[in-house]
Scaffold this active site. Structure first.
Site, PDB file in Angstrom:
ATOM      1  N   LYS A 139     -42.781 -25.634  19.648  1.00  0.00           N
ATOM      2  CA  LYS A 139     -43.393 -26.968  19.550  1.00  0.00           C
ATOM      3  C   LYS A 139     -43.932 -27.230  18.144  1.00  0.00           C
ATOM      4  CE  LYS A 139     -46.165 -26.203  23.067  1.00  0.00           C
ATOM      5  NZ  LYS A 139     -45.640 -24.872  23.515  1.00  0.00           N
ATOM      6  N   THR A 140     -44.625 -26.254  17.576  1.00  0.00           N
ATOM      7  CA  THR A 140     -45.141 -26.429  16.211  1.00  0.00           C
ATOM      8  C   THR A 140     -43.996 -26.553  15.212  1.00  0.00           C
ATOM      9  OG1 THR A 140     -47.131 -25.158  16.759  1.00  0.00           O
ATOM     10  CG2 THR A 140     -46.609 -25.429  14.424  1.00  0.00           C
ATOM     11  N   ASP A 156     -52.135 -30.035  18.273  1.00  0.00           N
ATOM     12  CA  ASP A 156     -51.807 -28.950  19.195  1.00  0.00           C
ATOM     13  C   ASP A 156     -52.852 -28.887  20.308  1.00  0.00           C
ATOM     14  OD1 ASP A 156     -50.373 -26.839  20.194  1.00  0.00           O
ATOM     15  OD2 ASP A 156     -51.097 -25.368  18.744  1.00  0.00           O
ATOM     16  N   THR A 175     -49.363 -27.104  26.591  1.00  0.00           N
ATOM     17  CA  THR A 175     -48.792 -26.162  27.552  1.00  0.00           C
ATOM     18  C   THR A 175     -49.097 -26.597  28.973  1.00  0.00           C
ATOM     19  OG1 THR A 175     -50.800 -24.808  27.401  1.00  0.00           O
ATOM     20  CG2 THR A 175     -48.974 -24.220  25.953  1.00  0.00           C
ATOM     21  N   ARG A 229     -40.688 -16.505  20.101  1.00  0.00           N
ATOM     22  CA  ARG A 229     -41.808 -15.818  19.444  1.00  0.00           C
ATOM     23  C   ARG A 229     -41.843 -14.343  19.849  1.00  0.00           C
ATOM     24  NH1 ARG A 229     -47.009 -18.872  20.319  1.00  0.00           N
ATOM     25  NH2 ARG A 229     -46.362 -19.952  18.406  1.00  0.00           N
TER      26      ARG A 229
END
Length: 356
Positions: free
Chosen positions: A78-79, A123, A172, A231
């Protein structure tokens, strides 16, 4: 909702090798590994295609892009996508988070300093305070905020015009966003977990950037244990790299990857020590359940919230554990994964939830 608990759970997840939250080391490495454009971004094909249309249409009109909401589990990009949006639009990006905006004045200060066309990445938008959230409604829709000066009957609202900007919100927990906020996003995308083939591509790309030699089988071995999350794949790659440099000739093969991840207690399905402890207690101490969450947490020696929020989501997604009204129950796949034989129901007794 207690946001302190939410933060504590994120910290616990970050301490695990297979946790999806990012610590300082992850953030530093991710900055070097992040793709710079949609063409470089691996996976999320539908989201990429839709987002590409949104951005190209905005550029053709000479306008700022619609506000974008990205939802999905941690570690899915997302980032990274927010930074790509700014790069594709040729605009600067401002990064902040919901927990950092506790007052409407905090948000007003950020909004009033934005440049025209700038991308504001927010965020954990679901953790923003309610007064700031209500101010954001007007800012997103009318590019204006009312700044209240004074208190009580003498307070006055001063309208402040804002330059057009693009808000990219990430969450999230999309279900915690109030409908008025969700409705103000022109484009909403849900990030899905990655398949093994996509993760292999991520690993090969990261290995090339990190100058780590790896073969196809080695990448596949790491991808299969990465829980569908880039990640985690990148983190496992770095740990396997360390092992390969110290214990081998530096080349990551299937054998080296498997041996390295065994040292780090990550098994062939991506379960770590905590996951296996939960399953082992459920199977060996409680015969596969049902058992209450608090009882299971005591048996494992962890807090109830750790078991529920950190361990269980992946176990449920993998089909190894089920949450039922009577408690937690192991599935046949859990017995098979730990190499155990499920107990047979007594003659004339009640059948198990997932079979005889």
């Amino acid at each position: 909702m207690n946001w302190d608990d939410d933060t504590a759970q994120a910290d616990q997840a970050a301490d695990r090798l297979v946790g999806a939250s990012a610590d300082g080391e992850d953030q530093a490495v991710e900055a070097a590994l992040r793709p710079k454009s949609l063409a470089e971004f691996v996976g999320q094909e539908r989201v990429r295609e839709q987002l590409d249309l949104v951005l190209k249409a905005a550029l053709a009109r000479g306008a700022t892009a619609d506000h974008v909401l990205l939802s999905g589990a941690p570690g899915l990009g997302k980032t990274t996508l927010s930074m790509i949006i700014a790069a594709e639009m040729g605009a600067p990006i401002r990064i902040t988070s919901g927990p950092a905006i506790q007052h409407a004045g905090d948000l007003a200060a950020i909004l009033s300093s934005l440049q025209e066309g700038e991308v504001l990445f927010l965020d954990e938008i679901h953790r923003m305070s309610r007064p700031a959230e209500e101010m954001l409604y007007m800012a997103m829709e009318d590019f204006r905020v009312d700044v209240v000066v004074g208190k009580g009957p003498g307070a006055t609202a001063i309208p402040l015009e804002l330059p057009p900007f693009t808000l990219v919100g990430a969450t999230t927990r999309a279900g915690l966003l109030p409908p008025p906020l969700r409705d103000r996003f022109g484009f909403t995308a849900h990030m899905e977990f990655y398949g093994p083939a996509e993760l292999e591509r991520v690993i090969h790309r990261s290995a090339q950037l990190l100058d780590v030699p790896i073969d196809t089988a080695g990448a596949a071995e790491i991808a299969g244990r990465s829980r569908g999350t880039p990640r985690i794949a990148n983190r496992l790659l770095r740990r396997v790299r360390d092992y390969a440099q110290v214990k081998a000739d530096g080349l990551i093969t299937q054998e080296i990857a498997g041996t390295a991840l065994k040292v780090y207690e990550v098994d062939d399905r991506g379960l770590d020590r905590l996951d296996r402890a939960v399953l082992s207690a459920l199977l060996k101490l409680f015969g596969g359940g049902p058992v209450g969450l608090s009882t299971l947490a005591v048996a494992v020696g962890e807090e109830r919230e750790t078991v529920e929020e950190v361990a269980e989501p992946f176990l449920v997604r993998e089909g190894l554990l089920a949450r039922t009204p009577r408690g937690r129950v192991a599935t046949p796949a859990a017995w098979a994964h730990l190499g155990l034989v499920p107990p047979q129901a007594a003659p004339g007794g009640q059948q198990g939830l997932f079979g005889p």
